[in-house]
Design an enzyme around this catalytic site. Structure first.
Site, PDB file in Angstrom:
ATOM      1  CB  SER A 137      43.188  -5.255 -54.322  1.00 32.45           C
ATOM      2  OG  SER A 137      42.010  -5.920 -53.922  1.00 32.45           O
ATOM      3  CE1 TYR A 156      43.419  -8.274 -58.830  1.00 30.70           C
ATOM      4  CE2 TYR A 156      42.342  -8.649 -56.715  1.00 30.70           C
ATOM      5  CZ  TYR A 156      42.765  -7.789 -57.712  1.00 30.70           C
ATOM      6  OH  TYR A 156      42.537  -6.428 -57.589  1.00 30.70           O
TER       7      TYR A 156
END
Length: 231
Positions: free
Chosen positions: A132, A145
């Site tokens: 990501s 995350y």
């Protein structure tokens, strides 16, 4: 491919099948995998599936072994499975933190551990690890995350440096992407913030470009964002 039942995994499966690749799809939701495999097969492609829990190392080994048994080799391992239950650290959602570490980090490591010996034995292979833009930056509610995606980036770079050139490694870091990840956010503040954040989103695609390169070309990192998005 792990995490093939929705989002980036599902879209990538369709694209790779259209490009002529033979697919072996894994995820926990076998009803979706069955539907996707049927769709690909009916369109003239080749796809099979097996239930897969990436947090279970033995399950991932069995998945890779089944793919090799079916097709004779494993050319590309797409480590795509991921979860994103965002929340402020002060919310102390330890179970969700552990889940992100198990899926996002251990899941990738399990995929490498299962497929790397196969690729080395056959003298070629390609890992595509999906991270990501959170592998490069941290934002509120996303500390854990992002930490998992920083880890995927580090593992990918280490694997690339340790390769003798026969095994390629690509890290794919999407920005805001159409997927179901945000549906797993239990914290109400983070959930509402993500709705606004995802107002502009990429269609879930990407990986075919890296896979299509000649064996002597290793696309190390791809960062892709919507043109209208700052992140």
């Amino acid at each position: 491919m792990t995490g093939a039942s929705s989002g980036i995994g599902e879209a990538t499966a369709r694209r790779l099948a259209a490009d002529g690749h033979r697919l072996f799809l894994g995820a926990r939701r076998t009803d979706r995998l069955d539907a996707l495999s049927r769709e690909i097969t009916e369109a003239g492609g080749t796809a099979a599936f097996q239930r897969l829990d990436v947090t279970d190392a033995a399950d991932v080994r069995a998945f890779v072994a089944s793919a090799r048994e079916r097709y004779g080799r494993v050319d590309v391992m797409v480590n795509n499975a991921g979860v994103m239950p965002l929340s402020p650290l002060a919310a102390l959602k330890l179970d969700e933190w552990d889940r992100m570490i198990d899926v996002n980090v251990r899941g990738v490591l399990h995929g490498i551990a299962a497929a790397l010996p196969v690729m080395r034995a056959q003298g070629a292979g390609h890992f595509v690890n999906v991270a990501s833009v959170g592998a490069y930056e941290v934002s509120p509610t996303a500390a854990v995350y992002c930490a998992t995606k920083f880890a995927v980036r580090a593992v990918s770079e280490g694997l690339r440096q340790e390769s003798d050139g026969t095994v390629r490694v690509t890290l794919v870091c999407p920005g805001v992407t159409e997927s179901e990840l945000a549906e797993g956010i239990s914290d109400p503040v983070a959930r509402e913030a993500m709705k606004a954040y995802r107002a502009v989103a990429l269609p879930a695609s990407a990986i075919a470009y890296a896979v299509a390169q000649p064996a002597v070309v290793d696309i190390n990192e791809i960062v892709v964002r919507p043109a209208a998005s700052a992140r």
